[in-house]
Design a protein around this motif. Sequence first.
Motif, PDB file in Angstrom:
ATOM      1  N   ASN A 213      -6.468   8.880  -1.788  1.00 27.75           N
ATOM      2  CA  ASN A 213      -5.027   8.364  -1.890  1.00 27.75           C
ATOM      3  C   ASN A 213      -4.825   8.096  -0.625  1.00 27.75           C
ATOM      4  OD1 ASN A 213      -3.849  10.954  -0.941  1.00 27.75           O
ATOM      5  ND2 ASN A 213      -5.192  11.776  -2.521  1.00 27.75           N
ATOM      6  N   LEU A 214      -3.559   7.449  -0.527  1.00 28.42           N
ATOM      7  CA  LEU A 214      -2.911   6.959   0.881  1.00 28.42           C
ATOM      8  C   LEU A 214      -2.429   8.526   1.634  1.00 28.42           C
ATOM      9  CD1 LEU A 214      -0.797   4.096  -0.112  1.00 28.42           C
ATOM     10  CD2 LEU A 214      -2.930   4.099   0.877  1.00 28.42           C
ATOM     11  N   ALA A 215      -2.225   9.344   0.786  1.00 33.28           N
ATOM     12  CA  ALA A 215      -1.665  10.620   1.568  1.00 33.28           C
ATOM     13  C   ALA A 215      -2.520  11.513   2.344  1.00 33.28           C
ATOM     14  CB  ALA A 215      -0.679  11.614   0.527  1.00 33.28           C
ATOM     15  N   ASP A 216      -3.763  11.386   1.581  1.00 30.13           N
ATOM     16  CA  ASP A 216      -4.944  12.287   2.478  1.00 30.13           C
ATOM     17  C   ASP A 216      -5.250  11.338   3.556  1.00 30.13           C
ATOM     18  OD1 ASP A 216      -4.997  14.471   0.575  1.00 30.13           O
ATOM     19  OD2 ASP A 216      -6.678  13.745  -0.434  1.00 30.13           O
ATOM     20  N   THR A 217      -5.384  10.158   3.533  1.00 28.98           N
ATOM     21  CA  THR A 217      -5.918   9.262   4.550  1.00 28.98           C
ATOM     22  C   THR A 217      -4.813   9.262   5.700  1.00 28.98           C
ATOM     23  OG1 THR A 217      -7.163   7.701   3.086  1.00 28.98           O
ATOM     24  CG2 THR A 217      -6.509   6.773   5.160  1.00 28.98           C
ATOM     25  N   LEU A 249      -9.771  -1.045 -14.920  1.00 29.80           N
ATOM     26  CA  LEU A 249      -9.417  -0.211 -13.872  1.00 29.80           C
ATOM     27  C   LEU A 249      -8.847  -0.850 -12.724  1.00 29.80           C
ATOM     28  CD1 LEU A 249      -9.991   2.844 -12.936  1.00 29.80           C
ATOM     29  CD2 LEU A 249     -12.204   2.241 -11.986  1.00 29.80           C
ATOM     30  N   GLU A 250      -7.757  -0.687 -12.088  1.00 21.96           N
ATOM     31  CA  GLU A 250      -7.152  -1.489 -10.827  1.00 21.96           C
ATOM     32  C   GLU A 250      -6.759  -0.246 -10.088  1.00 21.96           C
ATOM     33  OE1 GLU A 250      -4.019  -3.697 -12.738  1.00 21.96           O
ATOM     34  OE2 GLU A 250      -5.366  -5.097 -13.805  1.00 21.96           O
ATOM     35  N   TYR A 251      -6.413  -0.856  -8.765  1.00 24.01           N
ATOM     36  CA  TYR A 251      -5.837   0.138  -7.972  1.00 24.01           C
ATOM     37  C   TYR A 251      -4.420  -0.235  -7.888  1.00 24.01           C
ATOM     38  CZ  TYR A 251     -10.227   1.390  -6.047  1.00 24.01           C
ATOM     39  OH  TYR A 251     -11.583   1.846  -5.754  1.00 24.01           O
ATOM     40  N   ASP A 252      -3.531   0.859  -7.675  1.00 20.19           N
ATOM     41  CA  ASP A 252      -1.926   1.022  -7.976  1.00 20.19           C
ATOM     42  C   ASP A 252      -0.881   0.440  -6.600  1.00 20.19           C
ATOM     43  OD1 ASP A 252      -2.404   3.131  -6.574  1.00 20.19           O
ATOM     44  OD2 ASP A 252      -1.030   4.340  -7.963  1.00 20.19           O
ATOM     45  N   ALA A 253      -1.615   0.332  -5.521  1.00 14.74           N
ATOM     46  CA  ALA A 253      -0.810   0.130  -4.620  1.00 14.74           C
ATOM     47  C   ALA A 253      -0.407  -1.458  -4.591  1.00 14.74           C
ATOM     48  CB  ALA A 253      -1.291   0.571  -3.224  1.00 14.74           C
ATOM     49  N   LEU A 258       1.205  -0.870   0.641  1.00 12.07           N
ATOM     50  CA  LEU A 258       0.275  -0.814   1.755  1.00 12.07           C
ATOM     51  C   LEU A 258       1.125  -1.155   3.139  1.00 12.07           C
ATOM     52  CD1 LEU A 258      -3.057  -1.987   0.721  1.00 12.07           C
ATOM     53  CD2 LEU A 258      -2.354   0.215   0.979  1.00 12.07           C
ATOM     54  N   ALA A 259       2.037  -2.219   2.895  1.00 14.04           N
ATOM     55  CA  ALA A 259       2.622  -2.432   4.266  1.00 14.04           C
ATOM     56  C   ALA A 259       3.458  -1.363   4.831  1.00 14.04           C
ATOM     57  CB  ALA A 259       3.487  -3.678   3.931  1.00 14.04           C
ATOM     58  N   ALA A 260       4.031  -0.595   4.083  1.00 14.27           N
ATOM     59  CA  ALA A 260       4.914   0.628   4.329  1.00 14.27           C
ATOM     60  C   ALA A 260       3.980   1.531   4.822  1.00 14.27           C
ATOM     61  CB  ALA A 260       5.606   1.091   3.115  1.00 14.27           C
ATOM     62  N   HIS A 261       2.597   1.715   4.230  1.00 14.77           N
ATOM     63  CA  HIS A 261       1.854   2.831   4.856  1.00 14.77           C
ATOM     64  C   HIS A 261       1.280   2.244   6.036  1.00 14.77           C
ATOM     65  CE1 HIS A 261      -2.208   4.817   4.960  1.00 14.77           C
ATOM     66  NE2 HIS A 261      -2.899   3.568   5.015  1.00 14.77           N
ATOM     67  N   ALA A 262       1.162   1.115   6.487  1.00 18.90           N
ATOM     68  CA  ALA A 262       0.701   0.482   7.763  1.00 18.90           C
ATOM     69  C   ALA A 262       1.628   0.672   8.718  1.00 18.90           C
ATOM     70  CB  ALA A 262       0.460  -1.057   7.604  1.00 18.90           C
ATOM     71  N   HIS A 263       3.063   0.731   8.374  1.00 18.38           N
ATOM     72  CA  HIS A 263       4.244   0.816   9.316  1.00 18.38           C
ATOM     73  C   HIS A 263       4.212   2.447   9.669  1.00 18.38           C
ATOM     74  CE1 HIS A 263       8.271   0.757  11.266  1.00 18.38           C
ATOM     75  NE2 HIS A 263       8.358   1.839  10.584  1.00 18.38           N
ATOM     76  N   ARG A 264       3.882   3.217   8.916  1.00 22.89           N
ATOM     77  CA  ARG A 264       3.765   4.626   8.956  1.00 22.89           C
ATOM     78  C   ARG A 264       2.727   5.063  10.075  1.00 22.89           C
ATOM     79  NH1 ARG A 264       5.012   4.984   3.298  1.00 22.89           N
ATOM     80  NH2 ARG A 264       2.746   5.791   2.836  1.00 22.89           N
ATOM     81  N   GLY A 301       7.686   4.875  -0.291  1.00 24.04           N
ATOM     82  CA  GLY A 301       7.177   6.121   0.259  1.00 24.04           C
ATOM     83  C   GLY A 301       5.694   6.199  -0.355  1.00 24.04           C
ATOM     84  N   LEU A 302       5.061   7.487  -0.160  1.00 27.38           N
ATOM     85  CA  LEU A 302       3.762   7.748  -0.504  1.00 27.38           C
ATOM     86  C   LEU A 302       3.871   7.864  -1.963  1.00 27.38           C
ATOM     87  CD1 LEU A 302       2.566  10.307   2.151  1.00 27.38           C
ATOM     88  CD2 LEU A 302       1.597   8.213   1.668  1.00 27.38           C
ATOM     89  N   PRO A 303       3.123   7.352  -2.893  1.00 30.70           N
ATOM     90  CA  PRO A 303       2.640   7.499  -4.169  1.00 30.70           C
ATOM     91  C   PRO A 303       2.196   8.880  -4.563  1.00 30.70           C
ATOM     92  CG  PRO A 303       1.001   6.368  -3.526  1.00 30.70           C
ATOM     93  CD  PRO A 303       1.973   6.425  -2.133  1.00 30.70           C
TER      94      PRO A 303
END
Length: 321
Positions: A213-217, A249-253, A258-264, A301-303
Motif C-alpha cells: 500500500n502507499l502508506a507502507d511505501t 481485479l483493479e488497483y484503486d488509486a 498518486l499525484a498527492a502521494h508524489a507531492h508528499r 490523503g493516504l487511503p
Amino acid sequence: MSRWVELLEAQGVLMADGAMGTELFAAGLAAGDPPEIWNVDHPDRIRGIHRSYVEAGSDIILSNSFGGNRHRLKLHGLQDRVHELNAAAAANAREVADEVDRLVLVAGSMGPTGELLQPLGDLSADDAADAFAEQAAGLDTGGADILWLETMSALSEVEAGVRGARQVSDLPIVVTLSYDTAGCTMMGVTGQEAGVFLAELGVAGIGANCGANLADTEAAVVAIRAVVGNIPVVAKANAGIPVWKGAVLEYDATPEALAAHAHRLREAGISVIGACCGSTPEHLAYIRRVLDGDLPVPDVGLPTVAGAVGPSKTRQRRRDS
C-alpha cells in the motif's frame, strides 16, 4: 559524471515511469507468458509502452527485463537467451529515450531470481551473483544508463545482485525493495536496515517499489531517507491496492491519489518518484503536471488498506513496475 548524476543535479527531482506489466497485458500479453520474449518478438509494442511514459513526462524508463535472469527464464526454456533478451530490452528503451530532445535515462530492470538463497534455499550467493552478472552484461550492451535492481526482499540477494553487476559493468546501480509485510519486506527488512546496508555498499540510489500500500511505501522511503545521507532515494509505489470489482481485479488509486502521494514524497526529500503495479501513463502524466506546478496538489490523503488482496508482485513472475 554519469548521466544519472547529471540529470539529478540539473533537475533535483526526477520522475520515473509506471507499470510495464499492466501495459503489456493491455497490449495482448497472455497470463503466464514471459514478457521478455516480446523484446524480440514484438519490439514495436515494447517501444510503444516506453514512448507513452516518455510522452507523459518520465525522466527514467525501465527496460522490459524484470524477469530476465537465467532462473526466471528457465521456467520458459529461455535460459540460453539471457544476454540477447536483456540487450534487446535495453535497446528498445534506448531507442525511445533517444527520440526526444531532452535527457531520458534508461534503467536496466533486474528483478529477484525467484529462488531462496542459502541457507533458506538451494541457491548460493555466488550462483546468484553470476546470474545477475549475466543479466547486467546484456543490459549494459543494449545501452542502459543505470542498472536497477527492484522488488527485492532479502539483503543477501541484494548484495549478490550488486556484486554480480559490478563484475561486468561500471554503470550506476539503484536498488529498491518491496515493503509488503507490516512495514517490512517479505524477509523482514525495515527501511532503516535497508538504507544502512545499501549505503555501505555504495550504490547510486536506494528506495522502495511495489509494496502492499502507499502508506507502507511512504514510511519505508522516509526511513531510508533518514539514514542514507546524500544518496538519492527512489519511490515507485503501486497504484494503491488491488481490489476485486466484480470479477475484475483493479488497483484503486486514481491519478489524483498518486499525484498527492508524489507531492508528499517530494516534500519528504525523495529524489526519484514513479509508480509500479496498476499505474498507467495517465497516472504518470497527472503526477508530472502536479510536480511541475501545472495542476494544484490534489486534496487526497493516504487511503485505508481495507479490502487489499495483498502483495501482488513479490510472488509473481511478471514485472509490473
